[in-house]
Design a protein around this motif. Structure first.
Motif, PDB file in Angstrom:
ATOM      1  N   UNK A   1      25.906   6.625 -43.715  1.00 50.08           N
ATOM      2  CA  UNK A   1      26.797   5.459 -43.746  1.00 50.08           C
ATOM      3  C   UNK A   1      27.983   5.700 -44.684  1.00 50.08           C
ATOM      4  N   UNK A   2      27.683   6.185 -45.890  1.00 50.25           N
ATOM      5  CA  UNK A   2      28.759   6.418 -46.867  1.00 50.25           C
ATOM      6  C   UNK A   2      29.722   7.499 -46.374  1.00 50.25           C
ATOM      7  N   UNK A   3      29.148   8.526 -45.729  1.00 50.01           N
ATOM      8  CA  UNK A   3      29.996   9.602 -45.194  1.00 50.01           C
ATOM      9  C   UNK A   3      30.968   9.043 -44.148  1.00 50.01           C
ATOM     10  N   UNK A   4      30.443   8.179 -43.253  1.00 53.92           N
ATOM     11  CA  UNK A   4      31.289   7.583 -42.223  1.00 53.92           C
ATOM     12  C   UNK A   4      32.388   6.715 -42.847  1.00 53.92           C
ATOM     13  N   UNK A   5      31.990   5.923 -43.849  1.00 55.64           N
ATOM     14  CA  UNK A   5      32.961   5.031 -44.501  1.00 55.64           C
ATOM     15  C   UNK A   5      34.080   5.829 -45.165  1.00 55.64           C
ATOM     16  N   UNK A   6      33.683   6.860 -45.921  1.00 53.36           N
ATOM     17  CA  UNK A   6      34.687   7.660 -46.647  1.00 53.36           C
ATOM     18  C   UNK A   6      35.587   8.431 -45.684  1.00 53.36           C
ATOM     19  N   UNK A   7      34.986   9.034 -44.636  1.00 50.48           N
ATOM     20  CA  UNK A   7      35.776   9.817 -43.676  1.00 50.48           C
ATOM     21  C   UNK A   7      36.751   8.912 -42.919  1.00 50.48           C
ATOM     22  N   UNK A   8      36.281   7.705 -42.525  1.00 54.21           N
ATOM     23  CA  UNK A   8      37.174   6.763 -41.838  1.00 54.21           C
ATOM     24  C   UNK A   8      38.301   6.317 -42.763  1.00 54.21           C
TER      25      UNK A   8
END
Length: 414
Positions: free
Chosen positions: A44-51
């Motif tokens: 989840x955090x990876x998706x948030x940061x990448x977005x």
């Protein structure tokens, strides 16, 4: 978390599981649950940061954030949260297994150091890629600087990791390490030499990326394409790659053609070798024939008058040609070469132009052309030089001179 672990433990005992089994099953269930939670949090955090970075890239005009994503900086940062969660929950999961808890604490701390080094590496690689896009830094050995920082970072990280694993205080570990310094210097000899050489190369501005260098010892003759801590890569003109140790630039001699590239012209320095037996004083009939060469007409007319006046004033006996002042065919030829070079469109008139006589050799008398072509590009330089010597080689017979050439089999047959 402590309430959940107690609850699971109590429920297992209530259904008839023994105390030891309840401890192990409670620990296994919590480990599986924690693993799934950590994977989910990381995702989840990876998706948030990448977005978030994706939106930033679309709005930003600089390439720096593009390089951050390309070097996986956001992904590495996303791993921080799962590590912190794991660090906080381990005491609750392994409260009944103190030895295992101690080992896992060390593993997480070491992994935290490794993750920190990954983040530092991705940031340094981002800076490297970004600096290479800046015009003022394109020719600087950025790779060397980045590698130096990485070596220091990894060195410090490894020291902390060993300190954590062994349980030894860092200063004590460094003291013990000092006794092994001789072995360390031996093992990292090339790295240390490369590091020192990189600093000297950079400070003295000896080599830049894009420089044309010639290093005969290593068979290198081409453009520098990469400078890092241990090696310098040269792309030769035949498109092969030669790798040179960085410290060799300090310890050995090489040629950097940057001065020629930055100058106003590229030097032409080549000789014509003439037969000495073809050299003689110019006769009247030869002088008249040479006057028909348009470049020489003003010079020969003026020179002829000066020589004639000198010889008459000094009552020189000209029945013998050697007496007094005379023109020689090689002297006239040298003057012709000088005039030809000064009138050639490919020669830089603001730099030295000279046709000089070198010391006689067993092959003949060299007449050296020393000038600078106005075009420094290799193919154009070669064309200009060939054009000059094509003309001069063809002009030699007009001065009743002969070029030297070793005899071939056809000469002996004749």
């Amino acid at each position: 978390m402590e309430k959940i672990s107690h609850w699971l433990y109590n429920e297992l005992q209530n259904i008839g599981v023994s105390e030891n089994w309840a401890k192990y099953l409670n620990m296994l269930i919590l480990v599986v649950a924690l693993t799934l939670i950590l994977l989910l949090v990381d995702f989840i955090i990876k998706k948030i940061i990448i977005n978030a970075f994706g939106k930033l890239i679309s709005k930003s005009k600089t390439q720096f954030d593009d390089f951050l994503v390309r070097n996986k900086t956001p992904r590495n940062i996303a791993h921080i949260a799962p590590i912190l969660i794991a660090y906080e929950t381990i005491p609750h999961i392994f409260r009944d297994f103190p030895k295992l808890e101690n080992i896992l604490f060390k593993v997480i701390e070491v992994f935290g150091i490794v993750l920190f080094l990954w983040i530092v590496r991705s940031l340094l690689n981002t800076l490297k890629d970004f600096f290479k896009t800046l015009p003022n830094l394109k020719d600087k050995p950025i790779d060397s600087y980045i590698q130096v920082f990485m070596i220091f970072s990894w060195g410090i990280g490894i020291l902390f990791a060993f300190s954590i694993i062994t349980g030894m205080e860092l200063w004590k570990f460094l003291t013990a390490l000092g006794t092994a310094s001789a072995i360390i210097i031996l093992v990292f000899r090339d790295t240390i030499l490369g590091f020192v050489a990189s600093i000297q190369v950079s400070i003295n501005d000896m080599v830049r990326i894009g420089d044309w260098i010639t290093f005969e010892k290593y068979g290198a003759d081409g453009d520098v394409i990469e400078i890092n801590l241990s090696t310098v890569k040269v792309q030769n003109f035949d498109k092969t790659i030669t790798t040179i140790p960085t410290y060799a630039l300090i310890s050995d001699s090489f040629r950097n053609w940057r001065g020629m590239t930055n100058a106003q012209g590229r030097r032409i320095k080549r000789s014509l070798i003439l037969k000495q037996e073809s050299i003689h004083f110019v006769t009247k009939s030869e002088l008249e024939a040479l006057k028909s060469i348009s470049l020489l007409t003003p010079y020969l007319s003026s020179k002829e008058e000066d020589i004639k006046n000198y010889n008459q004033q000094n009552e020189i006996d000209k029945s013998v040609l050697i007496n007094g002042r005379n023109l020689t065919n090689i002297g006239v030829f040298r003057k012709y070469v000088d005039l030809y070079l000064n009138n050639h469109s490919g020669i830089n008139k603001e730099m030295m132009i000279m046709a000089r006589q070198l010391a006689p050799t067993s092959q003949g008398l060299p007449i050296e052309i020393y000038a600078f072509s106005s075009d420094k590009r290799w193919e154009n330089y070669e064309y200009i030089m060939a054009d000059i010597f094509d003309h001069l080689l063809a002009a030699i017979p007009y001065f009743n001179l002969e070029g030297f050439e070793l005899p071939s089999s056809s000469n002996f047959k004749k």
